[in-house]
Design a protein around this motif. Structure first.
Motif, short mmCIF file in Angstrom:
data_model
loop_
_atom_site.label_atom_id
_atom_site.label_comp_id
_atom_site.label_asym_id
_atom_site.label_seq_id
_atom_site.Cartn_x
_atom_site.Cartn_y
_atom_site.Cartn_z
N MET A 181 84.01 -8.92 -22.72
CA MET A 181 84.37 -7.68 -22.03
C MET A 181 83.99 -6.45 -22.86
SD MET A 181 85.45 -6.07 -19.50
CE MET A 181 85.93 -7.47 -18.51
N LYS A 182 84.20 -6.53 -24.20
CA LYS A 182 83.86 -5.40 -25.05
C LYS A 182 82.35 -5.14 -25.05
CE LYS A 182 86.39 -4.46 -28.62
NZ LYS A 182 87.02 -4.36 -29.96
N SER A 183 81.57 -6.24 -25.02
CA SER A 183 80.10 -6.10 -25.02
C SER A 183 79.64 -5.40 -23.73
CB SER A 183 79.43 -7.46 -25.15
OG SER A 183 79.76 -8.29 -24.06
N LYS A 184 80.37 -5.64 -22.63
CA LYS A 184 80.04 -4.99 -21.36
C LYS A 184 80.24 -3.48 -21.48
CE LYS A 184 81.26 -5.01 -16.45
NZ LYS A 184 82.16 -5.59 -15.41
N LEU A 185 81.32 -3.07 -22.14
CA LEU A 185 81.56 -1.63 -22.34
C LEU A 185 80.55 -1.03 -23.31
CD1 LEU A 185 85.45 -1.23 -22.50
CD2 LEU A 185 83.91 -0.90 -20.57
N GLN A 186 80.11 -1.81 -24.29
CA GLN A 186 79.10 -1.31 -25.23
C GLN A 186 77.79 -1.04 -24.50
OE1 GLN A 186 79.33 -4.51 -28.07
NE2 GLN A 186 80.69 -3.37 -29.44
N ASP A 187 77.41 -1.97 -23.59
CA ASP A 187 76.20 -1.74 -22.80
C ASP A 187 76.36 -0.51 -21.91
OD1 ASP A 187 75.07 -3.99 -23.90
OD2 ASP A 187 75.62 -5.31 -22.22
N SER B 123 78.21 2.04 -22.52
CA SER B 123 78.20 3.26 -23.34
C SER B 123 76.77 3.73 -23.58
CB SER B 123 78.93 3.03 -24.66
OG SER B 123 78.19 2.19 -25.52
N GLU B 124 75.83 2.79 -23.73
CA GLU B 124 74.42 3.16 -23.90
C GLU B 124 73.89 3.83 -22.63
OE1 GLU B 124 72.44 3.00 -26.56
OE2 GLU B 124 74.16 2.32 -27.74
N GLU B 125 74.25 3.25 -21.49
CA GLU B 125 73.84 3.84 -20.22
C GLU B 125 74.46 5.23 -20.03
OE1 GLU B 125 75.04 1.02 -17.30
OE2 GLU B 125 73.68 -0.56 -18.02
N PHE B 126 75.70 5.38 -20.49
CA PHE B 126 76.40 6.66 -20.39
C PHE B 126 75.70 7.74 -21.23
CE2 PHE B 126 79.90 9.27 -22.40
CZ PHE B 126 80.13 10.09 -21.31
N LEU B 127 75.29 7.37 -22.44
CA LEU B 127 74.59 8.33 -23.31
C LEU B 127 73.26 8.75 -22.71
CD1 LEU B 127 75.34 6.69 -26.79
CD2 LEU B 127 76.42 8.71 -25.81
N ASN B 128 72.54 7.78 -22.10
CA ASN B 128 71.28 8.11 -21.43
C ASN B 128 71.53 9.03 -20.24
OD1 ASN B 128 69.73 6.51 -23.16
ND2 ASN B 128 70.00 4.67 -21.91
N TYR B 129 72.64 8.79 -19.55
CA TYR B 129 73.02 9.63 -18.40
C TYR B 129 73.30 11.07 -18.86
CZ TYR B 129 76.32 11.61 -14.99
OH TYR B 129 76.98 12.44 -14.11
N LEU B 130 74.00 11.22 -19.98
CA LEU B 130 74.30 12.55 -20.49
C LEU B 130 73.03 13.30 -20.87
CD1 LEU B 130 77.42 11.95 -22.80
CD2 LEU B 130 77.39 12.85 -20.47
N ARG C 13 81.23 4.51 -30.42
CA ARG C 13 81.02 3.32 -31.26
C ARG C 13 82.27 3.03 -32.08
NH1 ARG C 13 79.24 3.68 -36.19
NH2 ARG C 13 78.05 5.58 -35.79
N GLN C 14 82.85 4.08 -32.68
CA GLN C 14 84.07 3.89 -33.47
C GLN C 14 85.21 3.38 -32.59
OE1 GLN C 14 84.62 7.81 -35.10
NE2 GLN C 14 83.48 7.34 -36.97
N MET C 15 85.31 3.96 -31.39
CA MET C 15 86.38 3.57 -30.48
C MET C 15 86.26 2.11 -30.06
SD MET C 15 86.96 2.95 -27.00
CE MET C 15 85.66 3.82 -26.11
N ILE D 239 85.76 10.09 -25.09
CA ILE D 239 86.29 8.86 -24.50
C ILE D 239 86.70 9.09 -23.05
CG2 ILE D 239 88.17 7.17 -24.62
CD1 ILE D 239 88.10 7.64 -27.71
N HIS D 240 87.37 10.21 -22.77
CA HIS D 240 87.77 10.54 -21.40
C HIS D 240 86.55 10.66 -20.49
CE1 HIS D 240 91.82 12.21 -22.96
NE2 HIS D 240 92.02 11.08 -22.33
N SER D 241 85.49 11.30 -21.00
CA SER D 241 84.26 11.45 -20.22
C SER D 241 83.64 10.09 -19.92
CB SER D 241 83.25 12.33 -20.97
OG SER D 241 83.75 13.63 -21.15
N PHE D 242 83.68 9.20 -20.91
CA PHE D 242 83.13 7.85 -20.76
C PHE D 242 83.92 7.06 -19.70
CE2 PHE D 242 83.07 3.36 -22.59
CZ PHE D 242 81.87 3.03 -21.99
#
Length: 283
Positions: A1-7, A9-16, A35-37, A76-79
């Motif tokens: 599940m954590k790896s799914k959120l990590q993936d 997060s990468e998509e989120f950064l590209n979106y931003l 990443r820290q979170m 984190i809220h934005s994510f």
């Protein structure tokens, strides 16, 4: 599940970066916070929801400065909002209680100090200061400014979130730009090093080094603060200053009016005929 959120997060950064137009500096800030979170937090499924418990992460950063914690929580809220809106995830965030940070007033630079530094600056340094202080630009906006953005007494600024605004050029600044282009022959961007635009860090280094040589500790954002404060102190309308700065709302600009009020009170206390009488000790 954590790896799914990590993936995600990468998509989120590209979106931003690609869709929202965030700067590279902002992307790095978000990337570090997420990443820290994700390294410290608990992620699990419960009743059809993905539970994101960031309590361990909050303990990890508890000694950080309050403003730093607020920025990390904001990322984190934005994510989480992105996961809900774009990925259609049912997610529950735990441990995200916000921290109130008192808003500090910006510290403008005295006009005499700016004049003093300008008098000893070379052509490139003089233009750098004049663009930041004369137009109230963000350093990130200046770093991507193209020669084609300057035309007919106006300058096109590409601001946060791909928002654009047009600013009028003072005659003196137009002359300085013309002289700089004639002598330095930049190809595409106003400030270049080699064939690439100078980034924010390079421009910031030039500026801070220049002011430091004169005994002043100054940041590019302070020049933007000074631009706004000096305009308001000299009678400019807050709506006009807000538009020049590229603020989304006038509420963001109103912090400068507080600073102006403090200055006005100080001047009043100096100028009023009773000031000396009121401050004299009783005999």
């Amino acid at each position: 599940m954590k790896s799914k959120l990590q993936d995600a997060s990468e998509e989120f950064l590209n979106y931003l970066f690609d869709v929202r137009g965030y700067s590279e500096t902002s992307i790095v800030t978000y990337e570090i916070a997420l990443r820290q979170m994700l390294e410290e937090s608990h992620v699990y499924e419960e009743d059809g929801h993905t539970i994101l418990d960031i309590t361990p992460f909050r303990f990890k950063i508890v000694k950080n400065h309050k403003k730093t914690i607020v920025k990390k929580l904001s990322a984190i809220h934005s994510f989480v909002k992105y996961l809900e809106d774009q990925c259609h995830m049912r997610i529950k965030l735990i441990g995200d209680e916000s921290i109130k940070v008192p808003q500090s007033l910006p510290k403008p630079i005295e006009e005499t100090y700016i004049d003093e530094v300008l008098s000893s600056a070379n052509l490139e340094e003089k233009l750098l200061i004049s663009m930041l202080y004369g137009l109230g630009l963000r350093i990130s906006e200046l770093s991507i400014l193209k020669l084609s953005d300057v035309k007919n007494g106006w300058i096109q600024i590409h601001g946060k979130g791909n928002k654009e605004r047009e600013l009028p050029l003072l005659d003196s600044l137009q002359e300085l730009i013309t002289l700089y282009i004639k002598r330095r022959s930049p190809k595409k961007y106003l400030f270049e090093k080699g064939n690439a635009p100078m980034n924010s860090a390079q421009l910031r280094y030039i500026l801070t080094k220049l002011f430091k040589a004169q005994g002043f500790k100054v940041t590019p954002h302070q020049l933007r603060h000074s631009f706004a404060t000096h305009l308001l102190n000299n009678g400019a309308r807050i709506a006009d200053v807000s538009e020049l700065l590229g603020h989304e709302t006038m509420a963001t600009t109103q912090v400068y009016t507080k600073l102006g009020s403090v200055k006005k009170m100080q001047e009043y206390m100096k100028a009023h005929p009773l000031a000396d009488v009121m401050h004299k000790p009783k005999e």
